[in-house]
Motif scaffolding. Structure first.
Motif, PDB file in Angstrom:
ATOM      1  N   MET A   1       0.859  -1.193   0.000  1.00 47.33           N
ATOM      2  CA  MET A   1       0.000   0.000   0.000  1.00 47.33           C
ATOM      3  C   MET A   1       0.892   1.239   0.000  1.00 47.33           C
ATOM      4  O   MET A   1       1.821   1.341   0.801  1.00 47.33           O
ATOM      5  CB  MET A   1      -0.917   0.002   1.229  1.00 47.33           C
TER       6      MET A   1
ATOM      7  N   GLN B   1      -3.151   0.057   6.321  1.00 48.07           N
ATOM      8  CA  GLN B   1      -2.338   0.900   7.211  1.00 48.07           C
ATOM      9  C   GLN B   1      -3.154   1.417   8.407  1.00 48.07           C
ATOM     10  O   GLN B   1      -4.181   2.080   8.213  1.00 48.07           O
ATOM     11  CB  GLN B   1      -1.816   2.105   6.416  1.00 48.07           C
TER      12      GLN B   1
ATOM     13  N   ARG C   1      -1.729  -7.951   4.875  1.00 50.49           N
ATOM     14  CA  ARG C   1      -0.604  -7.555   5.731  1.00 50.49           C
ATOM     15  C   ARG C   1      -1.049  -6.280   6.446  1.00 50.49           C
ATOM     16  O   ARG C   1      -1.499  -5.334   5.798  1.00 50.49           O
ATOM     17  CB  ARG C   1       0.634  -7.251   4.882  1.00 50.49           C
TER      18      ARG C   1
ATOM     19  N   LYS D   1       1.550  -0.215  10.411  1.00 52.55           N
ATOM     20  CA  LYS D   1       1.152   1.077  10.993  1.00 52.55           C
ATOM     21  C   LYS D   1       1.012   2.145   9.905  1.00 52.55           C
ATOM     22  O   LYS D   1       0.171   3.021   9.994  1.00 52.55           O
ATOM     23  CB  LYS D   1       2.188   1.519  12.025  1.00 52.55           C
ATOM     24  N   GLY D   2       1.866   2.085   8.869  1.00 51.96           N
ATOM     25  CA  GLY D   2       1.805   3.087   7.777  1.00 51.96           C
ATOM     26  C   GLY D   2       3.076   3.892   7.710  1.00 51.96           C
ATOM     27  O   GLY D   2       3.593   4.335   8.744  1.00 51.96           O
ATOM     28  N   ALA D   3       3.606   4.096   6.486  1.00 53.06           N
ATOM     29  CA  ALA D   3       4.950   4.659   6.330  1.00 53.06           C
ATOM     30  C   ALA D   3       5.002   6.031   5.663  1.00 53.06           C
ATOM     31  O   ALA D   3       6.072   6.601   5.533  1.00 53.06           O
ATOM     32  CB  ALA D   3       5.808   3.685   5.519  1.00 53.06           C
TER      33      ALA D   3
ATOM     34  N   SER E   1       5.561  -5.677  11.676  1.00 53.06           N
ATOM     35  CA  SER E   1       5.983  -4.641  12.626  1.00 53.06           C
ATOM     36  C   SER E   1       7.276  -5.062  13.318  1.00 53.06           C
ATOM     37  O   SER E   1       7.494  -6.246  13.560  1.00 53.06           O
ATOM     38  CB  SER E   1       4.880  -4.455  13.679  1.00 53.06           C
ATOM     39  N   HIS E   2       8.090  -4.054  13.652  1.00 57.07           N
ATOM     40  CA  HIS E   2       9.298  -4.322  14.446  1.00 57.07           C
ATOM     41  C   HIS E   2       9.048  -4.009  15.909  1.00 57.07           C
ATOM     42  O   HIS E   2       9.975  -4.011  16.714  1.00 57.07           O
ATOM     43  CB  HIS E   2      10.462  -3.460  13.942  1.00 57.07           C
TER      44      HIS E   2
ATOM     45  N   ARG F   1      16.069  -5.756  13.260  1.00 52.82           N
ATOM     46  CA  ARG F   1      15.759  -6.611  14.407  1.00 52.82           C
ATOM     47  C   ARG F   1      15.960  -8.108  14.117  1.00 52.82           C
ATOM     48  O   ARG F   1      15.062  -8.930  14.359  1.00 52.82           O
ATOM     49  CB  ARG F   1      14.322  -6.347  14.896  1.00 52.82           C
TER      50      ARG F   1
ATOM     51  N   GLU G   1      11.578   6.777   9.442  1.00 51.02           N
ATOM     52  CA  GLU G   1      10.854   6.057  10.488  1.00 51.02           C
ATOM     53  C   GLU G   1      11.575   6.047  11.811  1.00 51.02           C
ATOM     54  O   GLU G   1      10.984   6.053  12.867  1.00 51.02           O
ATOM     55  CB  GLU G   1      10.711   4.589  10.069  1.00 51.02           C
TER      56      GLU G   1
HETATM   57  P1  FAD Z   1       7.522   1.624  15.097  1.00 52.27           P
HETATM   58  O1  FAD Z   1       6.230   2.248  15.467  1.00 52.27           O
HETATM   59  O2  FAD Z   1       8.406   2.316  14.108  1.00 52.27           O
HETATM   60  O3  FAD Z   1       8.369   1.334  16.379  1.00 52.27           O
HETATM   61  C1  FAD Z   1       7.763   0.968  17.596  1.00 52.27           C
HETATM   62  C2  FAD Z   1       8.838   0.590  18.597  1.00 52.27           C
HETATM   63  O4  FAD Z   1       9.453  -0.647  18.184  1.00 52.27           O
HETATM   64  C3  FAD Z   1       9.981   1.584  18.692  1.00 52.27           C
HETATM   65  O5  FAD Z   1       9.669   2.637  19.566  1.00 52.27           O
HETATM   66  C4  FAD Z   1      11.106   0.698  19.209  1.00 52.27           C
HETATM   67  O6  FAD Z   1      10.974   0.481  20.586  1.00 52.27           O
HETATM   68  C5  FAD Z   1      10.851  -0.617  18.481  1.00 52.27           C
HETATM   69  N1  FAD Z   1      11.597  -0.689  17.215  1.00 52.27           N
HETATM   70  C6  FAD Z   1      11.146  -0.387  15.987  1.00 52.27           C
HETATM   71  N2  FAD Z   1      12.109  -0.591  15.056  1.00 52.27           N
HETATM   72  C7  FAD Z   1      13.200  -1.003  15.727  1.00 52.27           C
HETATM   73  C8  FAD Z   1      14.507  -1.383  15.333  1.00 52.27           C
HETATM   74  N3  FAD Z   1      14.892  -1.352  14.054  1.00 52.27           N
HETATM   75  N4  FAD Z   1      15.374  -1.768  16.298  1.00 52.27           N
HETATM   76  C9  FAD Z   1      15.011  -1.797  17.594  1.00 52.27           C
HETATM   77  N5  FAD Z   1      13.769  -1.456  18.037  1.00 52.27           N
HETATM   78  C10 FAD Z   1      12.874  -1.067  17.117  1.00 52.27           C
HETATM   79  N6  FAD Z   1       4.126   0.628   5.157  1.00 52.27           N
HETATM   80  C11 FAD Z   1       3.256   1.039   4.219  1.00 52.27           C
HETATM   81  O7  FAD Z   1       2.761   2.183   4.296  1.00 52.27           O
HETATM   82  N7  FAD Z   1       2.906   0.221   3.180  1.00 52.27           N
HETATM   83  C12 FAD Z   1       3.378  -1.044   3.065  1.00 52.27           C
HETATM   84  O8  FAD Z   1       3.029  -1.758   2.121  1.00 52.27           O
HETATM   85  C13 FAD Z   1       4.304  -1.511   4.058  1.00 52.27           C
HETATM   86  N8  FAD Z   1       4.814  -2.756   4.011  1.00 52.27           N
HETATM   87  C14 FAD Z   1       5.618  -3.181   5.041  1.00 52.27           C
HETATM   88  C15 FAD Z   1       6.080  -4.503   5.047  1.00 52.27           C
HETATM   89  C16 FAD Z   1       6.805  -4.988   6.130  1.00 52.27           C
HETATM   90  C17 FAD Z   1       7.277  -6.411   6.127  1.00 52.27           C
HETATM   91  C18 FAD Z   1       7.096  -4.133   7.231  1.00 52.27           C
HETATM   92  C19 FAD Z   1       7.837  -4.638   8.433  1.00 52.27           C
HETATM   93  C20 FAD Z   1       6.679  -2.822   7.205  1.00 52.27           C
HETATM   94  C21 FAD Z   1       5.956  -2.319   6.124  1.00 52.27           C
HETATM   95  N9  FAD Z   1       5.524  -1.010   6.080  1.00 52.27           N
HETATM   96  C22 FAD Z   1       4.655  -0.607   5.103  1.00 52.27           C
HETATM   97  C23 FAD Z   1       6.080   0.001   7.044  1.00 52.27           C
HETATM   98  C24 FAD Z   1       5.170   0.205   8.245  1.00 52.27           C
HETATM   99  O9  FAD Z   1       4.002   0.881   7.847  1.00 52.27           O
HETATM  100  C25 FAD Z   1       5.878   1.031   9.328  1.00 52.27           C
HETATM  101  O10 FAD Z   1       6.165   2.304   8.804  1.00 52.27           O
HETATM  102  C26 FAD Z   1       7.151   0.442   9.862  1.00 52.27           C
HETATM  103  O11 FAD Z   1       7.082  -0.942   9.995  1.00 52.27           O
HETATM  104  C27 FAD Z   1       7.488   1.068  11.230  1.00 52.27           C
HETATM  105  O12 FAD Z   1       6.539   0.719  12.199  1.00 52.27           O
HETATM  106  P2  FAD Z   1       6.743  -0.488  13.252  1.00 52.27           P
HETATM  107  O13 FAD Z   1       5.427  -1.132  13.474  1.00 52.27           O
HETATM  108  O14 FAD Z   1       7.809  -1.410  12.729  1.00 52.27           O
HETATM  109  O15 FAD Z   1       7.263   0.114  14.597  1.00 52.27           O
END
Ligand code: FAD
Length: 306
Positions: free
Chosen positions: A134, A164, A183, A186-188, A225-226, A257, A291
């Motif tokens: 997306m 998202q 999938r 949260k949204g990027a 999500s991470h 991660r 991010e």
């Molecule tokens: P965040 O909200 O960024 O982090 C939350 C907490 O997790 C942080 O405060 C920290 O404590 C911990 N954390 C996060 N990252 C790390 C790290 N690297 N190391 C250590 N701790 C960490 N977005 C779209 O808009 N469209 C898509 O199609 C899309 N596809 C995706 C596909 C995959 C497989 C993934 C993983 C993400 C995708 N995204 C996509 C991105 C997504 O929308 C988020 O912007 C991105 O994943 C960041 O959010 P989060 O949930 O990982 O955690």
């Protein structure tokens, strides 16, 4: 304040067409190789093979977006078909992720659908699945319309998409898409407050709500999500609600991660890593920097070591 400025700066760079074009000639720079698995299909196959050996399945993304010529869109389509064929031939465990703007959505919707049909035909031949990533809000409704058309008019059942949690509309979308593999993320992208929640706690709450909705409807759900807190809550929720392990999977991006990825595999969960590759890496890399400011440190180190 600094975090917001840095986020907006990298999101601005991610959308700069001149820089995105120029970076194609640079090779992987600024530490991008830590999160992008090389520029060729061969690099990508090797990375997937290595991850598979550690119990991780993959989804490959041949990088590219905001394509503005038919030639580029056709090339991208052919490249995606070749990627699916390479997956079939090498026998690695990976599906494919694609963006509709890479296949010409901004030029002509029907042209984009025709390209996507070629990719889904190749996926059928090789017994594979394709996920439509997306993109920004301006492409959301049309992406969902394309998904419906591919499934209902063209009869492809090997395609799903992404929803998202920051968008106000997403709970309705998840309810509408019951039964379709989603999938959830949260949204990027940077979105307007009129369409998207801006506060992390609100987005996180909505994210869990979407995950619970899709899981309880019995639908195939990828939690991408991470965020270890979200992952812990999901583990708790599936246990309490007797959701079988084969109904859901965790997904993370390549290079992020890795220890947590391995721990989830050891605990018996399905872990899929999104592996981007190709020369159009700049926009993807800038979004990752936006991010998480900590990611900037390895970009800066990479910049000075090149
Ligand atoms: P965040 O909200 O960024 O982090 C939350 C907490 O997790 C942080 O405060 C920290 O404590 C911990 N954390 C996060 N990252 C790390 C790290 N690297 N190391 C250590 N701790 C960490 N977005 C779209 O808009 N469209 C898509 O199609 C899309 N596809 C995706 C596909 C995959 C497989 C993934 C993983 C993400 C995708 N995204 C996509 C991105 C997504 O929308 C988020 O912007 C991105 O994943 C960041 O959010 P989060 O949930 O990982 O955690």
């Amino acid at each position: 304040m600094i975090a917001t400025v840095s986020k907006n700066f990298f999101l601005y760079l991610s959308q700069n067409k001149g820089l995105n074009q120029a970076a194609k000639k640079w090779g992987l720079k600024f530490g991008a190789a830590q999160v992008v698995a090389g520029v060729t299909i061969e690099h990508a196959m090797q990375t997937v093979k290595d991850l598979n050996e550690n119990g991780i399945v993959c989804t490959l993304d041949h990088l590219g977006e905001f394509v503005s010529s038919r030639e580029e869109a056709i090339q991208a389509t052919e490249y995606n078909v070749r990627t699916l064929e390479a997956i079939g031939k090498t026998g690695v465990n990976s599906n494919l992720s694609v963006k509709m703007t890479q296949l010409g959505l901004d030029i002509d919707k029907d042209f984009c659908i025709k390209n996507m049909c070629q990719i889904l035909d190749a996926a059928k031949r090789t017994n594979n699945f394709v996920r439509i990533d997306m993109e920004d809000y301006s492409h959301c409704q049309v992406t969902l319309d394309i998904l419906r058309e591919l499934r209902e008019v063209y009869g492809f059942d090997n395609v799903g998409t992404v929803i998202q949690a920051y968008l106000h509309r997403s709970l309705d979308d998840v309810k509408d898409l019951k039964g379709i593999p989603l999938r959830l993320v949260k949204g990027a992208y940077k979105e307007d407050p009129s369409v998207a929640y801006q506060d992390k706690p609100v987005i996180d709450k909505n994210y869990m709500r979407l995950i619970e909705e899709h899981l309880l409807s019995g639908s195939n759900t990828a939690i991408a999500s991470h965020d270890h807190e979200i992952i812990a809550k999901v583990k708790d929720f599936v246990k309490k609600n007797n959701i079988p392990n084969d109904q859901f999977e965790f997904q993370m991006l390549y290079g992020f991660r890795t220890e947590l990825q391995q721990n989830l595999v050891k605990e018996g969960y399905k872990m899929r890593v999104y592996v981007p590759f190709g020369d159009d890496w700049f926009g993807y890399f800038m979004r990752r920097l936006a991010e998480r400011p900590q990611n900037v440190s390895f970009a800066v180190k990479g910049f000075f070591s090149k």
